[in-house]
Design an enzyme around this catalytic site. Sequence first.
Site, PDB file in Angstrom:
ATOM      1  N   GLN A   6      36.157  33.062  46.865  1.00 61.95           N
ATOM      2  CA  GLN A   6      34.759  33.490  46.875  1.00 61.95           C
ATOM      3  C   GLN A   6      33.781  32.356  46.583  1.00 61.95           C
ATOM      4  O   GLN A   6      32.594  32.600  46.431  1.00 61.95           O
ATOM      5  CB  GLN A   6      34.547  34.673  45.937  1.00 61.95           C
ATOM      6  CG  GLN A   6      34.677  34.379  44.454  1.00 61.95           C
ATOM      7  CD  GLN A   6      34.640  35.666  43.630  1.00 61.95           C
ATOM      8  OE1 GLN A   6      35.615  36.405  43.573  1.00 61.95           O
ATOM      9  NE2 GLN A   6      33.517  35.938  42.987  1.00 61.95           N
ATOM     10  N   SER A  66      27.989  34.583  33.062  1.00 60.04           N
ATOM     11  CA  SER A  66      28.782  33.398  32.708  1.00 60.04           C
ATOM     12  C   SER A  66      28.031  32.135  33.075  1.00 60.04           C
ATOM     13  O   SER A  66      28.175  31.107  32.430  1.00 60.04           O
ATOM     14  CB  SER A  66      30.120  33.419  33.443  1.00 60.04           C
ATOM     15  OG  SER A  66      30.809  34.596  33.116  1.00 60.04           O
ATOM     16  N   HIS A 117      30.532  41.715  29.677  1.00 60.26           N
ATOM     17  CA  HIS A 117      31.884  42.121  30.087  1.00 60.26           C
ATOM     18  C   HIS A 117      32.450  43.169  29.132  1.00 60.26           C
ATOM     19  O   HIS A 117      33.167  44.078  29.549  1.00 60.26           O
ATOM     20  CB  HIS A 117      32.831  40.913  30.088  1.00 60.26           C
ATOM     21  CG  HIS A 117      32.577  39.936  31.185  1.00 60.26           C
ATOM     22  ND1 HIS A 117      32.065  38.681  30.951  1.00 60.26           N
ATOM     23  CD2 HIS A 117      32.768  40.014  32.519  1.00 60.26           C
ATOM     24  CE1 HIS A 117      31.964  38.025  32.100  1.00 60.26           C
ATOM     25  NE2 HIS A 117      32.376  38.811  33.061  1.00 60.26           N
ATOM     26  N   HIS A 171      31.555  37.488  28.152  1.00 60.10           N
ATOM     27  CA  HIS A 171      30.424  37.621  27.240  1.00 60.10           C
ATOM     28  C   HIS A 171      30.253  39.106  26.938  1.00 60.10           C
ATOM     29  O   HIS A 171      31.034  39.945  27.418  1.00 60.10           O
ATOM     30  CB  HIS A 171      29.167  37.005  27.860  1.00 60.10           C
ATOM     31  CG  HIS A 171      28.909  37.456  29.279  1.00 60.10           C
ATOM     32  ND1 HIS A 171      28.535  38.741  29.589  1.00 60.10           N
ATOM     33  CD2 HIS A 171      29.016  36.803  30.464  1.00 60.10           C
ATOM     34  CE1 HIS A 171      28.389  38.851  30.888  1.00 60.10           C
ATOM     35  NE2 HIS A 171      28.692  37.691  31.456  1.00 60.10           N
TER      36      HIS A 171
HETATM   37  O1  PAF Z   1      32.090  39.805  39.537  1.00 61.12           O
HETATM   38  C1  PAF Z   1      33.036  39.004  39.384  1.00 61.12           C
HETATM   39  O2  PAF Z   1      33.270  38.451  38.303  1.00 61.12           O
HETATM   40  C2  PAF Z   1      33.942  38.676  40.552  1.00 61.12           C
HETATM   41  O3  PAF Z   1      33.216  38.638  41.747  1.00 61.12           O
HETATM   42  C3  PAF Z   1      35.135  39.649  40.683  1.00 61.12           C
HETATM   43  C4  PAF Z   1      34.667  41.078  40.972  1.00 61.12           C
HETATM   44  C5  PAF Z   1      35.956  39.625  39.414  1.00 61.12           C
HETATM   45  C6  PAF Z   1      36.027  39.219  41.843  1.00 61.12           C
HETATM   46  O4  PAF Z   1      36.533  37.932  41.637  1.00 61.12           O
END
Ligand code: PAF
Length: 291
Positions: A61, A188, A37, A34
Amino acid sequence: MERIERLQRLRERRGAWRQAGLRVALVPTMGNLHVGHLSLIHEAAARAERVVASVFVNPLQFGAGEDFSQYPRTLEHDADMLRDAGCDLLFAPAEAEVYPRGRAAQTVIEVPGLGDQLCGASRPGHFRGVATVVAKLLNMVQPEVAIFGEKDFQQLLIIRRMVDDLDLPVEIVGAPIVRERDGLAMSSRNSYLSAAERAIAPRLYANLVTAAARLRSGASCAAVEHEAEQALAAAGFEPDYVSVRRRSDLATPDALSDSAPDRALIILAAARLGRARLIDNLACDLDAPPA
Ligand code: PAF
């Protein structure tokens, strides 16, 4: 803009840029890009001759029961946006390229203390997954500088700490939160909100603004946190936390101290609204002149 999926090819491209003496900036993302970014891409372009963006939805994650499988994957659209923003290289590896021995066998990075509180307390293992993938991406791309959004403020501090602890030769830059016109921080996960929830969502930021004003007028951290959580619940959120911390290290501020770190604060909040878990934060400098 070049698109690369394989590490070997990335290393060749990176090597050629090094030979040519070009500075490289990395913007790591999970895609579904978006405008927020794009501000990271612009920040990167201002700091280096070549901009690399990575798009990788990192399974490490996400906890059990979280949104890994539903996380929006919009690679073609992301590529168009990155190209238009002036990105030079999109690195979009498959999972097997990042974790060739499988997720469970991956060596991981733990950032103790900072990674266990706030979002780390409600999402066990989340920051281990973030630190691990970011360390890998930094080693893969070997940028001189990497840009991260301040919306994920705890993530930014954890990455800075990891880079410092592991002596990684990269500068970490935080970029300001980009907000919608009504104050909602771009994310997002905003796409998970129904129309009714989207109308409520800006209350998260509005409550941070109120909390900052209350702190500056002398209210205690505990009172401000309690009031903000109550107000969020009344607006229809399921608050996870509202917490006033020192901006430098996320420690709990000492109300009786006049030291600069105990006066330069940040209010962090996380709350569930329907399917979305929203986070936001607002700096609050107790010594700043009134606006
Ligand atoms: O902030 C994010 O989008 C994610 O945590 C990252 C830093 C790309 C790691 O996957």
